[in-house]
Write an enzyme that holds these catalytic residues in place. Structure first.
Site, PDB file in Angstrom:
ATOM      1  NE  ARG A   1       2.106  -0.089   6.951  1.00  0.00           N
ATOM      2  CZ  ARG A   1       0.835  -0.438   6.840  1.00  0.00           C
ATOM      3  NH1 ARG A   1       0.193  -0.988   7.858  1.00  0.00           N
ATOM      4  NH2 ARG A   1       0.162  -0.198   5.735  1.00  0.00           N
TER       5      ARG A   1
ATOM      6  NE  ARG B   1      -0.774   5.269  -2.508  1.00  0.00           N
ATOM      7  CZ  ARG B   1      -1.695   6.190  -2.289  1.00  0.00           C
ATOM      8  NH1 ARG B   1      -2.631   6.387  -3.175  1.00  0.00           N
ATOM      9  NH2 ARG B   1      -1.664   6.925  -1.192  1.00  0.00           N
TER      10      ARG B   1
ATOM     11  CE1 TYR C   1      11.035 -17.159  -6.385  1.00  0.00           C
ATOM     12  CE2 TYR C   1       8.670 -17.550  -6.489  1.00  0.00           C
ATOM     13  CZ  TYR C   1       9.967 -18.015  -6.545  1.00  0.00           C
ATOM     14  OH  TYR C   1      10.205 -19.343  -6.753  1.00  0.00           O
TER      15      TYR C   1
ATOM     16  NE  ARG D   1      -3.503   0.103  -0.145  1.00  0.00           N
ATOM     17  CZ  ARG D   1      -4.612   0.479   0.502  1.00  0.00           C
ATOM     18  NH1 ARG D   1      -5.184  -0.350   1.338  1.00  0.00           N
ATOM     19  NH2 ARG D   1      -5.157   1.655   0.289  1.00  0.00           N
TER      20      ARG D   1
ATOM     21  CG  ASP E   1      12.486   9.137  -1.562  1.00  0.00           C
ATOM     22  OD1 ASP E   1      12.067   9.412  -0.420  1.00  0.00           O
ATOM     23  OD2 ASP E   1      11.832   9.355  -2.601  1.00  0.00           O
ATOM     24  CG  LEU E   2      16.092   9.215   4.697  1.00  0.00           C
ATOM     25  CD1 LEU E   2      16.030   7.895   5.472  1.00  0.00           C
ATOM     26  CD2 LEU E   2      17.413   9.931   4.992  1.00  0.00           C
ATOM     27  CG  HIS E   3      10.006  12.356   2.069  1.00  0.00           C
ATOM     28  ND1 HIS E   3       9.531  12.848   3.257  1.00  0.00           N
ATOM     29  CD2 HIS E   3       8.992  12.469   1.175  1.00  0.00           C
ATOM     30  CE1 HIS E   3       8.276  13.246   3.093  1.00  0.00           C
ATOM     31  NE2 HIS E   3       7.925  13.021   1.845  1.00  0.00           N
TER      32      HIS E   3
HETATM   33  C1  LIG Z   1      -2.627   1.047  11.288  1.00  0.00           C
HETATM   34  C2  LIG Z   1      -3.057   1.046   9.841  1.00  0.00           C
HETATM   35  C3  LIG Z   1      -4.298   0.553   9.489  1.00  0.00           C
HETATM   36  C4  LIG Z   1      -4.711   0.538   8.138  1.00  0.00           C
HETATM   37  N1  LIG Z   1      -5.947   0.025   7.814  1.00  0.00           N
HETATM   38  C5  LIG Z   1      -6.324  -0.009   6.499  1.00  0.00           C
HETATM   39  C6  LIG Z   1      -7.612  -0.549   6.119  1.00  0.00           C
HETATM   40  O1  LIG Z   1      -8.388  -0.993   6.947  1.00  0.00           O
HETATM   41  N2  LIG Z   1      -7.937  -0.584   4.789  1.00  0.00           N
HETATM   42  C7  LIG Z   1      -7.097  -0.073   3.832  1.00  0.00           C
HETATM   43  O2  LIG Z   1      -7.458  -0.103   2.651  1.00  0.00           O
HETATM   44  N3  LIG Z   1      -5.897   0.444   4.173  1.00  0.00           N
HETATM   45  C8  LIG Z   1      -5.489   0.494   5.465  1.00  0.00           C
HETATM   46  N4  LIG Z   1      -4.261   1.004   5.789  1.00  0.00           N
HETATM   47  C9  LIG Z   1      -3.387   1.496   4.713  1.00  0.00           C
HETATM   48  C10 LIG Z   1      -3.388   3.040   4.676  1.00  0.00           C
HETATM   49  O3  LIG Z   1      -4.656   3.548   4.381  1.00  0.00           O
HETATM   50  C11 LIG Z   1      -2.390   3.516   3.598  1.00  0.00           C
HETATM   51  O4  LIG Z   1      -2.804   3.059   2.343  1.00  0.00           O
HETATM   52  C12 LIG Z   1      -0.984   3.022   3.840  1.00  0.00           C
HETATM   53  O5  LIG Z   1      -0.610   3.227   5.175  1.00  0.00           O
HETATM   54  C13 LIG Z   1      -0.017   3.754   2.918  1.00  0.00           C
HETATM   55  O6  LIG Z   1       0.052   5.097   3.327  1.00  0.00           O
HETATM   56  P1  LIG Z   1       0.289   6.264   2.305  1.00  0.00           P
HETATM   57  O7  LIG Z   1      -0.765   6.293   1.253  1.00  0.00           O
HETATM   58  O8  LIG Z   1       0.439   7.524   3.109  1.00  0.00           O
HETATM   59  O9  LIG Z   1       1.724   5.844   1.689  1.00  0.00           O
HETATM   60  P2  LIG Z   1       2.298   6.014   0.223  1.00  0.00           P
HETATM   61  O10 LIG Z   1       1.467   5.299  -0.758  1.00  0.00           O
HETATM   62  O11 LIG Z   1       3.746   5.642   0.296  1.00  0.00           O
HETATM   63  O12 LIG Z   1       2.193   7.516  -0.044  1.00  0.00           O
HETATM   64  C14 LIG Z   1       2.988   8.465   0.675  1.00  0.00           C
HETATM   65  C15 LIG Z   1       2.327   9.816   0.545  1.00  0.00           C
HETATM   66  O13 LIG Z   1       2.344  10.191  -0.848  1.00  0.00           O
HETATM   67  C16 LIG Z   1       1.140  10.861  -1.172  1.00  0.00           C
HETATM   68  N5  LIG Z   1       0.441  10.099  -2.194  1.00  0.00           N
HETATM   69  C17 LIG Z   1       0.787   8.880  -2.684  1.00  0.00           C
HETATM   70  N6  LIG Z   1      -0.071   8.521  -3.648  1.00  0.00           N
HETATM   71  C18 LIG Z   1      -0.976   9.505  -3.753  1.00  0.00           C
HETATM   72  C19 LIG Z   1      -2.119   9.716  -4.560  1.00  0.00           C
HETATM   73  N7  LIG Z   1      -2.503   8.841  -5.480  1.00  0.00           N
HETATM   74  N8  LIG Z   1      -2.808  10.843  -4.386  1.00  0.00           N
HETATM   75  C20 LIG Z   1      -2.444  11.757  -3.494  1.00  0.00           C
HETATM   76  N9  LIG Z   1      -1.374  11.632  -2.686  1.00  0.00           N
HETATM   77  C21 LIG Z   1      -0.644  10.519  -2.818  1.00  0.00           C
HETATM   78  C22 LIG Z   1       0.335  10.970   0.118  1.00  0.00           C
HETATM   79  O14 LIG Z   1       0.666  12.178   0.760  1.00  0.00           O
HETATM   80  C23 LIG Z   1       0.853   9.845   0.938  1.00  0.00           C
HETATM   81  O15 LIG Z   1       0.692  10.017   2.330  1.00  0.00           O
HETATM   82  C24 LIG Z   1      -3.838   1.040   7.124  1.00  0.00           C
HETATM   83  C25 LIG Z   1      -2.583   1.542   7.487  1.00  0.00           C
HETATM   84  C26 LIG Z   1      -2.185   1.537   8.827  1.00  0.00           C
HETATM   85  C27 LIG Z   1      -0.812   2.068   9.161  1.00  0.00           C
END
Ligand SMILES: Cc1cc2nc3c(=O)[nH]c(=O)nc-3n(C[C@H](O)[C@H](O)[C@H](O)COP(=O)(O)OP(=O)(O)OC[C@H]3O[C@@H](n4cnc5c(N)ncnc54)[C@H](O)[C@@H]3O)c2cc1C
Length: 323
Positions: free
Chosen positions: A231, A114, A121, A112, A220-222
């Site tokens: 996590r 992204r 694999y 998730r 990347d580190l960010h």
């Molecule tokens: C404790 C916990 C419980 C969770 N429970 C669920 C659940 O029940 N169901 C579920 O589906 N998921 C769940 N998740 C997953 C969560 O919703 C996020 O998808 C996941 O943590 C990845 O986070 P992120 O999108 O910030 O990270 P990344 O995908 O790495 O993105 C990093 C940042 O980049 C930006 N970004 C990336 N892509 C986009 C985009 N397309 N548009 C706009 N900004 C973008 C955002 O600012 C984002 O925060 C859970 C996560 C955690 C930690």
């Protein structure tokens, strides 16, 4: 930890080779390059490559601040400042590539995130090995009554053993069925020449979510810190948290200043809502006359810099206690 013989030989061979480079390297990372750190019962995290170090963050930041950084001229101080003020792009100058072996249900959470590059694999191309995750008894617990996404009290030893037996029995059976459907031995020859084997891309449907997969993961580190913030948090599921904790340790070797700033300003930090801030402010005002003379006299013991201390006093609306 399960690395097969071919992988172990490749690692040994690659680790015996060293190259000269003009690129900045980090000794603590060179020491562990290609080495695998065990996670869960068959998983691992292996450092494949990295780019940049703490200085790369500082170097990039100085391009944007130029001479204006004279006051924050120490690398550690500058990195702290950047993280605290969410000036994130300098951290994108550093990259890391890991080889990770993890259960499918953990991979599903991990993917998730992204903002990383992944190559997994292929179970369409290769046969998955008979490796599945079975939680240790102390990790088997009931559904939490307070957190719908978490676990509560640990199962008693007898129930835990029953669960483990069931998981092992089901996974073993699933793997047998998988191999039966493939009708293929490890050399790619049919086990029963009189029967067609099912395509690998279909036979894998038999396997359960605790089977292991592997991937290369580059980030990347960010974005790594964003991943770790979510996590390595105590609310994250144990099975992904243990991977995050290993990576956090690798980060500490790689960019120790950034690691320290990340722990201080993200992992251990909390954010207050507007109402919570007003509540804390009211509490601080009530107690200020009693505690502030002593606290401000010894402000150095707080671990805060003078600037950070004064920011706290401004937030609490106690400017008279600035230092
Ligand atoms: C404790 C916990 C419980 C969770 N429970 C669920 C659940 O029940 N169901 C579920 O589906 N998921 C769940 N998740 C997953 C969560 O919703 C996020 O998808 C996941 O943590 C990845 O986070 P992120 O999108 O910030 O990270 P990344 O995908 O790495 O993105 C990093 C940042 O980049 C930006 N970004 C990336 N892509 C986009 C985009 N397309 N548009 C706009 N900004 C973008 C955002 O600012 C984002 O925060 C859970 C996560 C955690 C930690």
């Amino acid at each position: 930890m399960s690395l097969n013989e071919i992988q172990l030989a490749e690692i040994e061979d690659a680790r015996s080779t060293t190259r000269q480079t003009r690129r900045p390297t980090v000794e603590a990372m060179e020491e562990i390059l290609l080495q695998a750190f065990p996670v869960l019962d068959h998983g691992f995290v292996r450092l494949i490559d990295y780019m940049g170090d703490d200085s790369a963050i500082v170097q990039a930041a100085r391009v944007s601040y130029g001479r204006g950084t004279r006051k924050v001229n120490e690398d550690r101080g500058l990195i702290n400042y950047l993280l605290r003020h969410r000036h994130t792009t300098p951290f994108e100058m550093c990259e890391i590539k890991l080889h990770v072996k993890l259960p499918l249900f953990v991979a599903r959470q991990w993917i998730r995130h992204r903002t990383a590059n992944v190559n997994e694999y292929s179970a369409r191309y290769s046969i998955l090995s008979n490796e599945f995750y079975v939680p240790a008894p102390e990790q088997l617990a009931v559904q939490s009554s307070t957190n719908r996404q978490g676990r509560g009290n640990t199962l008693n030893p007898q129930q835990a053993e029953e669960v483990r037996k069931l998981l092992i029995m089901d996974a073993t059976h699933a793997y047998e069925q998988y191999r039966y459907l493939l009708n293929e031995n490890d050399e790619g020859e049919p086990v029963d020449p009189g029967r067609d084997g099912l395509a690998r891309e279909l036979a894998r449907m038999e396997l359960s979510l605790n089977f292991y997969t592997e991937w290369y993961w580059k980030v990347d580190l960010h974005n790594l810190m964003h991943f770790l913030g979510l996590r390595a948090d105590s609310h994250a599921q144990y099975e992904i948290r243990v991977y995050a904790e290993v990576i956090l340790e690798i980060m500490n070797r790689w960019v120790p200043f950034a690691h320290q700033a990340f722990v201080e300003h993200h992992l251990e930090a909390v954010t207050f809502s507007g109402n919570a801030k007003r509540l804390v402010r009211a509490l601080a005002h009530t107690a200020a006359d009693a505690v502030m003379p002593e606290l401000s006299r010894k402000f150095g013991e707080s671990g805060l810099t003078k600037r950070e201390w004064n920011e706290v006093m401004d937030t609490l609306e106690l400017p008279q206690w600035k230092v």
